[in-house]
Structure formats: structure tokens, C-alpha cells
Design a protein around this motif. Structure first.
Motif, PDB file in Angstrom:
ATOM      1  N   ALA A 204       0.957  -1.152   0.006  1.00 48.86           N
ATOM      2  CA  ALA A 204      -0.010   0.078   0.037  1.00 48.86           C
ATOM      3  C   ALA A 204       0.836   1.309   0.136  1.00 48.86           C
ATOM      4  O   ALA A 204       0.474   2.369  -0.728  1.00 48.86           O
ATOM      5  N   ILE A 205       1.936   1.266   0.665  1.00 45.12           N
ATOM      6  CA  ILE A 205       2.775   2.424   0.835  1.00 45.12           C
ATOM      7  C   ILE A 205       3.427   2.859  -0.602  1.00 45.12           C
ATOM      8  O   ILE A 205       3.457   3.689  -1.275  1.00 45.12           O
ATOM      9  N   ALA A 206       3.838   1.534  -1.197  1.00 45.26           N
ATOM     10  CA  ALA A 206       4.374   1.695  -2.463  1.00 45.26           C
ATOM     11  C   ALA A 206       3.564   2.257  -3.590  1.00 45.26           C
ATOM     12  O   ALA A 206       4.031   3.102  -4.162  1.00 45.26           O
ATOM     13  N   VAL A 207       2.266   1.773  -3.655  1.00 44.08           N
ATOM     14  CA  VAL A 207       1.327   1.864  -4.525  1.00 44.08           C
ATOM     15  C   VAL A 207       1.017   3.592  -4.319  1.00 44.08           C
ATOM     16  O   VAL A 207       0.941   4.446  -5.409  1.00 44.08           O
ATOM     17  N   ALA A 208       0.805   3.674  -3.188  1.00 41.92           N
ATOM     18  CA  ALA A 208      -0.028   5.158  -2.659  1.00 41.92           C
ATOM     19  C   ALA A 208       1.377   6.066  -3.065  1.00 41.92           C
ATOM     20  O   ALA A 208       0.861   7.283  -3.727  1.00 41.92           O
ATOM     21  N   SER A 209       2.554   5.601  -2.963  1.00 42.94           N
ATOM     22  CA  SER A 209       3.588   6.777  -3.501  1.00 42.94           C
ATOM     23  C   SER A 209       3.582   6.818  -4.782  1.00 42.94           C
ATOM     24  O   SER A 209       4.025   8.090  -5.426  1.00 42.94           O
ATOM     25  N   SER A 210       3.400   5.740  -5.517  1.00 39.27           N
ATOM     26  CA  SER A 210       3.369   5.945  -7.135  1.00 39.27           C
ATOM     27  C   SER A 210       2.395   6.469  -7.694  1.00 39.27           C
ATOM     28  O   SER A 210       2.327   7.477  -8.453  1.00 39.27           O
ATOM     29  N   LEU A 211       1.005   6.602  -6.945  1.00 37.90           N
ATOM     30  CA  LEU A 211      -0.238   7.255  -7.254  1.00 37.90           C
ATOM     31  C   LEU A 211       0.103   8.800  -7.140  1.00 37.90           C
ATOM     32  O   LEU A 211      -0.461   9.936  -7.796  1.00 37.90           O
ATOM     33  N   ARG A 212       0.998   9.317  -6.177  1.00 39.48           N
ATOM     34  CA  ARG A 212       1.200  10.710  -5.755  1.00 39.48           C
ATOM     35  C   ARG A 212       2.580  11.163  -6.446  1.00 39.48           C
ATOM     36  O   ARG A 212       2.865  12.096  -6.347  1.00 39.48           O
ATOM     37  N   SER A 213       3.047  10.156  -7.218  1.00 37.65           N
ATOM     38  CA  SER A 213       4.545  10.575  -7.935  1.00 37.65           C
ATOM     39  C   SER A 213       4.397  11.842  -8.738  1.00 37.65           C
ATOM     40  O   SER A 213       3.627  12.105  -9.486  1.00 37.65           O
ATOM     41  N   GLU A 214       5.472  12.746  -8.331  1.00 37.48           N
ATOM     42  CA  GLU A 214       5.437  14.051  -9.100  1.00 37.48           C
ATOM     43  C   GLU A 214       5.978  13.598 -10.530  1.00 37.48           C
ATOM     44  O   GLU A 214       5.568  14.336 -11.311  1.00 37.48           O
ATOM     45  N   GLY A 273       6.248   0.116  -8.288  1.00 37.25           N
ATOM     46  CA  GLY A 273       7.265   0.188  -7.195  1.00 37.25           C
ATOM     47  C   GLY A 273       7.051  -0.809  -6.130  1.00 37.25           C
ATOM     48  O   GLY A 273       7.441  -0.511  -4.832  1.00 37.25           O
ATOM     49  N   LEU A 274       6.367  -2.080  -6.644  1.00 36.99           N
ATOM     50  CA  LEU A 274       6.044  -3.052  -5.574  1.00 36.99           C
ATOM     51  C   LEU A 274       7.308  -3.776  -4.939  1.00 36.99           C
ATOM     52  O   LEU A 274       8.221  -3.795  -5.914  1.00 36.99           O
ATOM     53  N   PRO A 275       7.453  -3.960  -3.802  1.00 37.22           N
ATOM     54  CA  PRO A 275       8.781  -4.485  -3.116  1.00 37.22           C
ATOM     55  C   PRO A 275       9.019  -5.995  -3.922  1.00 37.22           C
ATOM     56  O   PRO A 275       7.839  -6.634  -3.848  1.00 37.22           O
TER      57      PRO A 275
END
Length: 276
Positions: A204-214, A273-275
Motif C-alpha cells: 500500500a505504501i509503495a502504490v500510494a507513493s506511485s499514485l502521488r509521484s510528481e 514500485g512494489l517490493p
């Protein structure tokens, strides 16, 4: 000749807002619908007719259609754009939220089609535009309920296209790729709410980061790309059944058709960016 009339849902921002303005520029009388009519003030200032409508409330949808017909006597184009992304692991997302996702993204669109089709059939013309997503052709981890709605709307659109054809009605699917809207941030918020405290937290942390990626945001296409495509579709004598456009849309759909499932799994997992 009186101006043709178009209804655009989800018109308060992003693709819906841009589409309302595009159709207005093409000469349509445009009704922009949203739950909060205060968010339609800027559109109203530019000639769009604001319409309060909740696509999860049948009475609200019927009242909106009645208003349009009483004021213009016709509905030539329905653009079903209202929708959002409810991300989270399938195990985590409450079924109430999953049902609401389907109410907004699927049942609201179909109900509006049910309400406008009798009038289009009577005139033997009209266009129903369903805004799905490349998410109706591909999949991403933790997006199961969202993708389920878009896959469903794709199939429903295909069936409706065949049913409506004898009456001179076109059904068009628009499949946006990456578009610069609020969608990614909303999906990330939903994801963090549902899945960052349990067994799927790392994903979840990885996907959320990708969704918000600048970096992703900079690559995304502006909403006007989709609006221009919808404008092209509704003015075409014989529109395509599908238009895939926006950042990454065509390459990703093509890749999905070429790669075996597990190979595509790997591509998507790396992309978000999944682990490992």
C-alpha cells in the motif's frame, strides 16, 4: 436549427470540466452536473448550465433529466464521466465502500443511459459516451474494485452499442491513460485509509507513493486531451467504438495484449514500485 444538448456528469473538475467547455465551444447547450453545485460557478460564468445531480440517487438523476427536457426538449449527448478510484486490498476494502464504488462508476452511468435512451430512440439519434479507463483493459495491484467497475462498464457499453444501433444511437467508450486530475490523490487517500495498517501495508505504501509521484504527474496528459477526443467522437458521422488516449494509454493496452499474464504482472508490479 436549435442547438443540440449535452449532459456531462462529474463536471466540477478535470475531464468533466474540460469536456463541458469543449462541447460548449462546439455549439452545444451543455449541462454540467455535479453533486455540489457551488463547484460549478466558474463553468456557469462561461455559459455552462449548472445542474445538481448525485449519480447514486435515482430521484436526483430523474429530476436532472426532467429539467433538461423541460428547458431544451432534447438530449443529444450523454457523457458519463462521474467516477473515482477506491483503492485498497480486496481483503481490506469494506463491501459497503466497494458497493458505493460500483454505484458511482457503473450503476449511475447505466441509470442515466436508461433515462435518456427513450428520448434518443424517439428522435432516432444520439450519442452515449462512457468514460472508462485503460483500467478497464489492464489491472494494477490494490485497485481491484476500481478496475472491476471499469471492466464492467466496458462490457455494458459493448452490449448497449449493439442494442442501440437500430435506433441510430451511437455508444462510444473513452479510455483515458494518465491524466492530470485529482484522481490519483483521491485513490491514494482511499488506499492509505484501507490498507496501510495491515498485512498489505508494504504494498500500500509503495502504490500510494506511485499514485502521488510528481514524476508521474509531470508525464500525465492534460484533461483537454480527453475533452478534444470526446468532441471529435460526438461530432463524427461514424464515431469509433473506442478511443484510447492520454499518457501511456495505447502502449499499455497493446502490451497487455502481447504479454502473457505473469510477464504483465511483473511489468505492472515494477511500474508501481512494489517490493520484490
Amino acid at each position: 436549427m436549435p442547438a443540440k444538448t449535452a449532459l456531462v456528469t462529474g463536471a466540477s473538475s478535470g475531464i468533466g470540466e474540460a469536456t463541458a467547455l469543449k462541447l460548449h465551444a462546439l455549439g452545444y447547450t451543455v449541462y454540467g452536473a455535479a453533486r455540489r453545485i457551488d463547484r460549478l460557478r466558474e463553468l456557469a460564468d462561461r455559459g455552462i448550465r449548472p445542474l445538481a445531480m448525485d449519480v447514486t440517487d435515482d430521484a436526483s438523476m430523474q429530476a436532472g433529466i426532467d429539467t433538461i427536457l423541460s428547458e431544451t426538449g432534447r438530449i443529444d449527448v450523454l457523457v458519463n464521466n462521474a467516477g473515482y478510484g477506491s483503492y485498497g486490498a480486496l481483503e481490506d476494502v469494506p463491501l459497503g465502500e466497494a458497493r458505493y464504488q460500483f454505484e458511482v462508476n457503473v450503476f449511475g452511468a447505466v441509470r442515466l443511459a436508461q433515462l435518456v435512451l427513450p428520448h434518443m430512440r424517439a428522435r432516432r439519434s444520439g450519442t452515449v459516451v462512457n468514460v472508462t479507463s485503460i483500467g478497464g483493459k489492464i489491472y494494477t495491484p490494490l485497485g481491484g474494485w476500481y478496475h472491476g467497475t471499469k471492466f464492467a462498464l466496458e462490457a455494458l457499453s459493448d452490449c448497449l452499442r449493439l442494442e442501440a444501433k437500430p435506433f441510430g444511437i451511437d455508444v462510444v467508450v473513452i479510455e483515458p491513460g494518465g491524466i492530470a486530475t485529482e484522481w490519483g490523490a483521491i485513490a491514494a487517500d482511499k488506499l492509505e485509509k484501507s490498507s496501510t495498517d495491515g498485512g498489505y501495508a508494504e504494498q500500500a505504501i509503495a502504490v500510494a507513493s506511485s499514485l502521488r509521484s510528481e514524476a508521474n504527474a509531470r508525464r500525465n496528459s492534460p484533461p483537454s486531451v480527453i475533452a478534444d477526443t470526446i468532441g471529435k467522437a460526438v461530432t463524427a458521422r461514424r464515431p469509433k467504438t473506442r478511443y484510447a488516449t492520454g499518457f501511456g494509454a495505447r502502449p499499455l493496452i497493446a502490451l497487455r495484449g502481447i504479454l502473457p499474464d505473469r510477464a504483465f504482472d511483473t511489468v505492472i508490479s515494477r511500474a508501481v514500485g512494489l517490493p520484490r
